[in-house]
Design a protein around this motif. Structure first.
Motif, PDB file in Angstrom:
ATOM      1  N   ALA A   1      32.264  42.343  -9.839  1.00  0.00           N
ATOM      2  CA  ALA A   1      32.316  40.889  -9.670  1.00  0.00           C
ATOM      3  C   ALA A   1      33.679  40.309 -10.024  1.00  0.00           C
ATOM      4  N   LEU A   2      34.645  41.149 -10.336  1.00  0.00           N
ATOM      5  CA  LEU A   2      35.940  40.683 -10.834  1.00  0.00           C
ATOM      6  C   LEU A   2      36.674  39.839  -9.798  1.00  0.00           C
ATOM      7  N   ARG A   3      37.195  38.696 -10.250  1.00  0.00           N
ATOM      8  CA  ARG A   3      37.942  37.801  -9.363  1.00  0.00           C
ATOM      9  C   ARG A   3      39.417  37.682  -9.759  1.00  0.00           C
ATOM     10  N   GLU A   4      39.711  37.855 -11.043  1.00  0.00           N
ATOM     11  CA  GLU A   4      41.084  37.669 -11.518  1.00  0.00           C
ATOM     12  C   GLU A   4      41.451  38.808 -12.465  1.00  0.00           C
ATOM     13  N   LEU A   5      42.557  39.479 -12.177  1.00  0.00           N
ATOM     14  CA  LEU A   5      43.022  40.599 -12.989  1.00  0.00           C
ATOM     15  C   LEU A   5      44.459  40.345 -13.424  1.00  0.00           C
ATOM     16  N   THR A   6      44.703  40.426 -14.733  1.00  0.00           N
ATOM     17  CA  THR A   6      46.044  40.288 -15.296  1.00  0.00           C
ATOM     18  C   THR A   6      46.355  41.540 -16.099  1.00  0.00           C
ATOM     19  N   PHE A   7      47.557  42.091 -15.923  1.00  0.00           N
ATOM     20  CA  PHE A   7      47.935  43.310 -16.638  1.00  0.00           C
ATOM     21  C   PHE A   7      49.431  43.284 -16.928  1.00  0.00           C
ATOM     22  N   CYS A   8      49.865  44.141 -17.865  1.00  0.00           N
ATOM     23  CA  CYS A   8      51.252  44.124 -18.335  1.00  0.00           C
ATOM     24  C   CYS A   8      52.033  45.373 -17.952  1.00  0.00           C
TER      25      CYS A   8
END
Length: 374
Positions: A268-275
């Motif tokens: 269901a993921l809509r927004e992914l932030t990673f470094c």
């Protein structure tokens, strides 16, 4: 002599909006708002509403005293408060000074009393930030219990407070849905479960598995929707602890992209932030709409290390763009201004060809959701 023509309300709104958030800052321009209150009666009410809207955690003792005096003289001003932060701390006793512990204790009790007074006069409070290095006693608990904060949704737990105070506030205010924990000294878990309303969790320090299990909703409750992990050392541990909830997550912020087994479960993921860029090929969840790459500044050695890093960045950027091409619903990609030029070029080229919005933003934007909430 002609009477002065009043400014249009639209211009007044622009002035107040500018004063509430100074350029390049995240705090209100209190001096301009105070001056605006004195211009005329028509300006007073809207300027006061913005002046009292956000009370920062960095408020000094003198300004906090003025705030309390204003609330006691004009209780109606407290209804404007939406966000409030306070440090309830005692300074260490000076070496060799007699009676210092007693004075420190009195200072701590005064700060707790100020905290309760402000909360008592803020019926519409929605966001609370607190840094406390002590405990609430039975009298404090009784006073806090009598405060009706039915609108509060966000609790930002800063510093290194003890967890027993956190347990108490979560029990007092079951409407809290967004919780951020900076650091925590874990006390024994309470016997009663936390009220099942938590929607978003942001953690920075390593939390025990028992605490996470106590904190998170059970299978028959509304699942967790957002998870933000601000420390790469705890990313993997936190993801393992919330594995039963990953199928319901809408928003995920991590340092390193999770392993493929967890990515596959994020249906269901809509927004992914990673470094960190992926070091191997990967497949992102097809439901993802927004992707943000937040680069951390790193010191690089001279010579062949730079060439090796640049070569690796090209491969990793290729892994990312290939994964982005396979997302059918992707609407935007963003990166921070610290991103290496070749990676920015690669992402920009992909977005232009795919007709997807591409943004370059400041490094603080990685936690913009939480910064806007708190």
């Amino acid at each position: 002599m002609a009477r002065p023509v009043p400014l249009p309300l639209e211009l007044v709104d622009i002035i107040f909006t500018w004063a509430r958030l100074e350029p390049q800052k995240e705090t209100a321009d209190l001096r301009t708002l105070v001056a605006s209150c004195r211009v005329c009666k028509a300006w007073q009410a809207p300027a006061q509403a913005l002046l009292f809207r956000n009370i920062p955690i960095s408020l000094c003792h003198r300004r906090r005293s003025l705030l309390i005096r204003s609330l006691l003289d004009r209780p109606d001003l407290g209804r404007h408060i939406r966000s409030f932060g306070m440090e309830i701390t005692s300074p260490p006793a000076p070496w060799g000074r007699e009676g210092a512990p007693k004075e420190s204790f009195k200072r701590y009790r005064r700060m707790v009393s100020d905290f309760i007074v402000i909360l008592t006069h803020a019926p519409n409070l929605t966001r609370l930030s607190i840094d406390i290095d002590g405990e609430f006693d039975a009298a404090d608990f009784s006073k806090l219990l009598s405060i009706n904060l039915r609108h509060i949704e966000v609790l930002n737990w800063e510093g290194r407070p003890t967890s027993s105070a956190l347990y108490m506030l979560l029990a007092l205010w079951p409407s809290i849905r967004y919780l951020r924990i900076d650091n925590l000294y874990l006390d024994p878990l309470p016997e009663d479960r936390r009220p099942p309303s938590l929607r978003s969790l942001c953690v920075r320090d390593d939390l025990s598995k028992g605490f996470m299990m106590w904190l998170l909703p059970t299978d028959d409750e509304e699942p967790l929707r957002e998870l933000h992990v601000e420390n790469s050392l705890v990313s993997w541990r936190a993801l393992e602890d919330v594995r039963p909830h990953v199928h319901a997550l809408y928003v995920l912020t991590v340092d390193r992209i999770p392993p493929q087994s967890i990515l596959d479960a994020l249906v269901a993921l809509r927004e992914l932030t990673f470094c960190e860029l992926p070091r191997t090929p990967l497949k992102l969840p097809c439901s993802v709409l927004r992707v943000m790459y937040h680069t951390k500044l790193q010191q690089r050695r001279q010579g062949t290390q730079i060439e090796a890093d640049d070569s690796r960045s090209v491969d990793e950027a290729g892994f990312l763009t290939k994964a982005l091409k396979e997302l059918p619903n992707l609407s935007s990609v963003s990166a921070t201004c610290q991103t290496p030029e070749m990676t920015l070029t690669s992402l920009n080229k992909f977005c232009c060809e795919a007709g997807i919005d591409f943004f370059v933003c400041d490094s603080t934007a990685v936690y913009s959701r939480w910064r806007s909430l708190i």
